[in-house]
Design a protein around this motif. Structure first.
Motif, PDB file in Angstrom:
ATOM      1  N   GLY A   3      -2.713   4.398  12.220  1.00  0.00           N
ATOM      2  CA  GLY A   3      -4.074   4.770  12.609  1.00  0.00           C
ATOM      3  C   GLY A   3      -4.859   3.588  13.141  1.00  0.00           C
ATOM      4  O   GLY A   3      -5.626   3.712  14.101  1.00  0.00           O
ATOM      5  N   THR A   4      -4.672   2.422  12.530  1.00  0.00           N
ATOM      6  CA  THR A   4      -5.388   1.223  12.975  1.00  0.00           C
ATOM      7  C   THR A   4      -4.949   0.796  14.368  1.00  0.00           C
ATOM      8  O   THR A   4      -5.773   0.406  15.202  1.00  0.00           O
ATOM      9  CB  THR A   4      -5.144   0.064  11.985  1.00  0.00           C
ATOM     10  OG1 THR A   4      -5.613   0.453  10.692  1.00  0.00           O
ATOM     11  CG2 THR A   4      -5.872  -1.200  12.426  1.00  0.00           C
ATOM     12  N   LEU A   5      -3.638   0.876  14.625  1.00  0.00           N
ATOM     13  CA  LEU A   5      -3.091   0.406  15.896  1.00  0.00           C
ATOM     14  C   LEU A   5      -2.976   1.515  16.940  1.00  0.00           C
ATOM     15  O   LEU A   5      -2.561   1.249  18.075  1.00  0.00           O
ATOM     16  CB  LEU A   5      -1.715  -0.228  15.667  1.00  0.00           C
ATOM     17  CG  LEU A   5      -1.676  -1.401  14.682  1.00  0.00           C
ATOM     18  CD1 LEU A   5      -0.276  -1.989  14.608  1.00  0.00           C
ATOM     19  CD2 LEU A   5      -2.679  -2.479  15.075  1.00  0.00           C
ATOM     20  N   GLU A   6      -3.317   2.756  16.546  1.00  0.00           N
ATOM     21  CA  GLU A   6      -3.304   3.896  17.458  1.00  0.00           C
ATOM     22  C   GLU A   6      -1.913   4.139  18.044  1.00  0.00           C
ATOM     23  O   GLU A   6      -1.739   4.297  19.261  1.00  0.00           O
ATOM     24  CB  GLU A   6      -4.348   3.727  18.562  1.00  0.00           C
ATOM     25  CG  GLU A   6      -5.776   3.648  18.029  1.00  0.00           C
ATOM     26  CD  GLU A   6      -6.817   3.505  19.123  1.00  0.00           C
ATOM     27  OE1 GLU A   6      -6.424   3.205  20.272  1.00  0.00           O
ATOM     28  OE2 GLU A   6      -8.006   3.688  18.841  1.00  0.00           O
ATOM     29  N   VAL A   7      -0.910   4.139  17.161  1.00  0.00           N
ATOM     30  CA  VAL A   7       0.462   4.470  17.555  1.00  0.00           C
ATOM     31  C   VAL A   7       0.997   5.489  16.553  1.00  0.00           C
ATOM     32  O   VAL A   7       0.317   5.849  15.593  1.00  0.00           O
ATOM     33  CB  VAL A   7       1.368   3.221  17.588  1.00  0.00           C
ATOM     34  CG1 VAL A   7       0.892   2.235  18.641  1.00  0.00           C
ATOM     35  CG2 VAL A   7       1.418   2.546  16.217  1.00  0.00           C
ATOM     36  N   THR A   8       2.224   5.942  16.737  1.00  0.00           N
ATOM     37  CA  THR A   8       2.806   6.922  15.828  1.00  0.00           C
ATOM     38  C   THR A   8       3.335   6.231  14.571  1.00  0.00           C
ATOM     39  O   THR A   8       3.670   5.041  14.588  1.00  0.00           O
ATOM     40  CB  THR A   8       3.961   7.683  16.501  1.00  0.00           C
ATOM     41  OG1 THR A   8       5.023   6.767  16.782  1.00  0.00           O
ATOM     42  CG2 THR A   8       3.499   8.337  17.794  1.00  0.00           C
ATOM     43  N   VAL A   9       3.418   7.015  13.506  1.00  0.00           N
ATOM     44  CA  VAL A   9       3.984   6.492  12.261  1.00  0.00           C
ATOM     45  C   VAL A   9       5.437   6.076  12.474  1.00  0.00           C
ATOM     46  O   VAL A   9       5.897   5.062  11.936  1.00  0.00           O
ATOM     47  CB  VAL A   9       3.879   7.552  11.140  1.00  0.00           C
ATOM     48  CG1 VAL A   9       4.620   7.087   9.887  1.00  0.00           C
ATOM     49  CG2 VAL A   9       2.418   7.838  10.808  1.00  0.00           C
ATOM     50  N   ARG A  10       6.154   6.834  13.282  1.00  0.00           N
ATOM     51  CA  ARG A  10       7.556   6.503  13.553  1.00  0.00           C
ATOM     52  C   ARG A  10       7.663   5.113  14.197  1.00  0.00           C
ATOM     53  O   ARG A  10       8.589   4.351  13.885  1.00  0.00           O
ATOM     54  CB  ARG A  10       8.175   7.568  14.461  1.00  0.00           C
ATOM     55  CG  ARG A  10       9.642   7.316  14.788  1.00  0.00           C
ATOM     56  CD  ARG A  10      10.243   8.471  15.554  1.00  0.00           C
ATOM     57  NE  ARG A  10      10.300   9.685  14.746  1.00  0.00           N
ATOM     58  CZ  ARG A  10      10.816  10.826  15.171  1.00  0.00           C
ATOM     59  NH1 ARG A  10      11.304  10.927  16.393  1.00  0.00           N
ATOM     60  NH2 ARG A  10      10.826  11.887  14.376  1.00  0.00           N
ATOM     61  N   SER A  11       6.734   4.776  15.089  1.00  0.00           N
ATOM     62  CA  SER A  11       6.748   3.449  15.715  1.00  0.00           C
ATOM     63  C   SER A  11       6.564   2.355  14.667  1.00  0.00           C
ATOM     64  O   SER A  11       7.205   1.303  14.732  1.00  0.00           O
ATOM     65  CB  SER A  11       5.643   3.342  16.775  1.00  0.00           C
ATOM     66  OG  SER A  11       5.898   4.211  17.852  1.00  0.00           O
ATOM     67  N   ILE A  12       5.691   2.609  13.685  1.00  0.00           N
ATOM     68  CA  ILE A  12       5.457   1.615  12.634  1.00  0.00           C
ATOM     69  C   ILE A  12       6.713   1.427  11.792  1.00  0.00           C
ATOM     70  O   ILE A  12       7.071   0.301  11.431  1.00  0.00           O
ATOM     71  CB  ILE A  12       4.260   2.022  11.755  1.00  0.00           C
ATOM     72  CG1 ILE A  12       2.989   2.086  12.604  1.00  0.00           C
ATOM     73  CG2 ILE A  12       4.086   1.044  10.592  1.00  0.00           C
ATOM     74  CD1 ILE A  12       2.628   0.792  13.296  1.00  0.00           C
ATOM     75  N   TYR A  13       7.400   2.520  11.450  1.00  0.00           N
ATOM     76  CA  TYR A  13       8.647   2.405  10.694  1.00  0.00           C
ATOM     77  C   TYR A  13       9.650   1.529  11.455  1.00  0.00           C
ATOM     78  O   TYR A  13      10.305   0.653  10.873  1.00  0.00           O
ATOM     79  CB  TYR A  13       9.260   3.782  10.439  1.00  0.00           C
ATOM     80  CG  TYR A  13       8.528   4.616   9.407  1.00  0.00           C
ATOM     81  CD1 TYR A  13       7.965   4.024   8.271  1.00  0.00           C
ATOM     82  CD2 TYR A  13       8.404   5.996   9.553  1.00  0.00           C
ATOM     83  CE1 TYR A  13       7.297   4.795   7.323  1.00  0.00           C
ATOM     84  CE2 TYR A  13       7.742   6.772   8.612  1.00  0.00           C
ATOM     85  CZ  TYR A  13       7.186   6.162   7.500  1.00  0.00           C
ATOM     86  OH  TYR A  13       6.537   6.914   6.560  1.00  0.00           O
ATOM     87  N   ARG A  14       9.768   1.761  12.761  1.00  0.00           N
ATOM     88  CA  ARG A  14      10.704   0.960  13.561  1.00  0.00           C
ATOM     89  C   ARG A  14      10.265  -0.499  13.609  1.00  0.00           C
ATOM     90  O   ARG A  14      11.088  -1.409  13.509  1.00  0.00           O
ATOM     91  CB  ARG A  14      10.810   1.532  14.979  1.00  0.00           C
ATOM     92  CG  ARG A  14      11.586   2.837  15.070  1.00  0.00           C
ATOM     93  CD  ARG A  14      12.021   3.111  16.510  1.00  0.00           C
ATOM     94  NE  ARG A  14      10.855   3.279  17.378  1.00  0.00           N
ATOM     95  CZ  ARG A  14      10.364   4.464  17.727  1.00  0.00           C
ATOM     96  NH1 ARG A  14      10.909   5.577  17.254  1.00  0.00           N
ATOM     97  NH2 ARG A  14       9.322   4.544  18.527  1.00  0.00           N
ATOM     98  N   ASP A  15       8.954  -0.726  13.766  1.00  0.00           N
ATOM     99  CA  ASP A  15       8.454  -2.101  13.848  1.00  0.00           C
ATOM    100  C   ASP A  15       8.678  -2.858  12.540  1.00  0.00           C
ATOM    101  O   ASP A  15       9.056  -4.034  12.549  1.00  0.00           O
ATOM    102  CB  ASP A  15       6.955  -2.092  14.195  1.00  0.00           C
ATOM    103  CG  ASP A  15       6.687  -1.629  15.614  1.00  0.00           C
ATOM    104  OD1 ASP A  15       7.637  -1.640  16.425  1.00  0.00           O
ATOM    105  OD2 ASP A  15       5.542  -1.254  15.908  1.00  0.00           O
ATOM    106  N   ILE A  16       8.425  -2.199  11.420  1.00  0.00           N
ATOM    107  CA  ILE A  16       8.615  -2.862  10.129  1.00  0.00           C
ATOM    108  C   ILE A  16      10.090  -3.178   9.912  1.00  0.00           C
ATOM    109  O   ILE A  16      10.447  -4.260   9.420  1.00  0.00           O
ATOM    110  CB  ILE A  16       8.045  -2.000   8.987  1.00  0.00           C
ATOM    111  CG1 ILE A  16       6.516  -2.038   9.052  1.00  0.00           C
ATOM    112  CG2 ILE A  16       8.541  -2.488   7.625  1.00  0.00           C
ATOM    113  CD1 ILE A  16       5.817  -1.183   8.026  1.00  0.00           C
ATOM    114  N   ALA A  17      10.969  -2.256  10.309  1.00  0.00           N
ATOM    115  CA  ALA A  17      12.400  -2.536  10.208  1.00  0.00           C
ATOM    116  C   ALA A  17      12.787  -3.735  11.071  1.00  0.00           C
ATOM    117  O   ALA A  17      13.598  -4.577  10.662  1.00  0.00           O
ATOM    118  CB  ALA A  17      13.202  -1.300  10.619  1.00  0.00           C
ATOM    119  N   ALA A  18      12.170  -3.833  12.264  1.00  0.00           N
ATOM    120  CA  ALA A  18      12.447  -4.971  13.141  1.00  0.00           C
ATOM    121  C   ALA A  18      11.964  -6.281  12.506  1.00  0.00           C
ATOM    122  O   ALA A  18      12.663  -7.294  12.551  1.00  0.00           O
ATOM    123  CB  ALA A  18      11.781  -4.758  14.500  1.00  0.00           C
TER     124      ALA A  18
END
Length: 238
Positions: free
Chosen positions: A28-43
């Motif tokens: 919500g803060t970065l205005e992207v999808t939750v799925r994108s955050i999961y991928r970013d955190i894994a990266a």
């Protein structure tokens, strides 16, 4: 938001957090999808950034990890504070929000004596605050400049004449009354300045001008010898 910028922002959010932060909150803060955050955190975890947690629990940064410290003198800190205050006078809502985030990041990274400069309210930028233009998203213009993507405008000039333009946006000039978009106009085949408060509608074109932006900006600047950059525009009479 580009992935590299997003990864940096996630690190900043978790570094400043005092409790686990959910992927939904970060998204919500970065205005992207939750799925994108999961991928970013894994990266990030793959890069050995010590992020702990999981889905449904939230994420937190393990103590001991930090980015290189920001070391500013008092004068440099005051320069930043005043620059951020000047952004509050523009009509660019995204830049104003970015300025508030910069203040928070600096406050979390600098020593306490310098942090006081950020909160003392001893420095002010005074004057007229430009309203946000109704028909033009300045954040969209800035992204189009970076991506070298054309824009389509419904524009009304100082005489009230309405035209449709396809432009190659090159620069934004902020004044206290309004912002001015400097662009190559495909209709006029020339450099033109478009007042933000006279744009009635704006959208992205499917066309790009990649690799041409720097050359067009050089052309614009070279013209200053005979035609200087636009001065402060007169007050709008919309």
């Amino acid at each position: 938001m580009r992935k590299a910028s997003r990864l940096f922002e996630i690190i900043q959010i978790l570094r400043l957090a005092t409790r686990p932060v959910t992927a939904a909150t970060i998204a919500g803060t970065l205005e992207v999808t939750v799925r994108s955050i999961y991928r970013d955190i894994a990266a990030l975890q793959g890069m050995r950034v010590p992020i702990e947690g999981g889905r449904g629990i939230g994420y937190i940064m393990r103590p001991g990890f930090d980015l290189p410290p920001l070391m500013f003198s008092i004068e440099e800190t005051e320069a930043i504070v005043l620059s951020l205050a000047l952004l509050e006078r523009t009509g660019d809502d995204e830049l104003k929000e970015a300025a508030r985030r910069v203040n928070q990041k600096i406050a979390g990274a600098i020593p306490a004596p310098l942090r006081q400069t950020l909160h003392s309210k001893a420095l002010h930028a005074w004057g007229t605050i430009a309203p946000s233009p109704l028909g033009l998203d300045l954040a969209l213009v800035r992204r189009a400049i970076r991506d070298e993507q054309k824009l389509m405008l419904d524009y009304r000039d100082e005489a009230g004449r309405a035209t449709q333009r396809t432009i190659q946006p090159l620069a934004l000039i902020y004044y206290s009354a309004t912002a001015v978009v400097v662009a190559w106009c495909d209709l006029r085949q020339a450099m033109r300045n478009f007042r933000a408060d006279r744009v009635e509608n704006c959208g992205l074109s499917a066309d790009y001008f990649r690799g041409e932006g720097d050359g067009l900006r050089d052309l614009w600047i070279s013209g200053w010898r005979t035609s200087p950059p636009p001065g402060p525009p007169p007050s709008s009479t919309r």
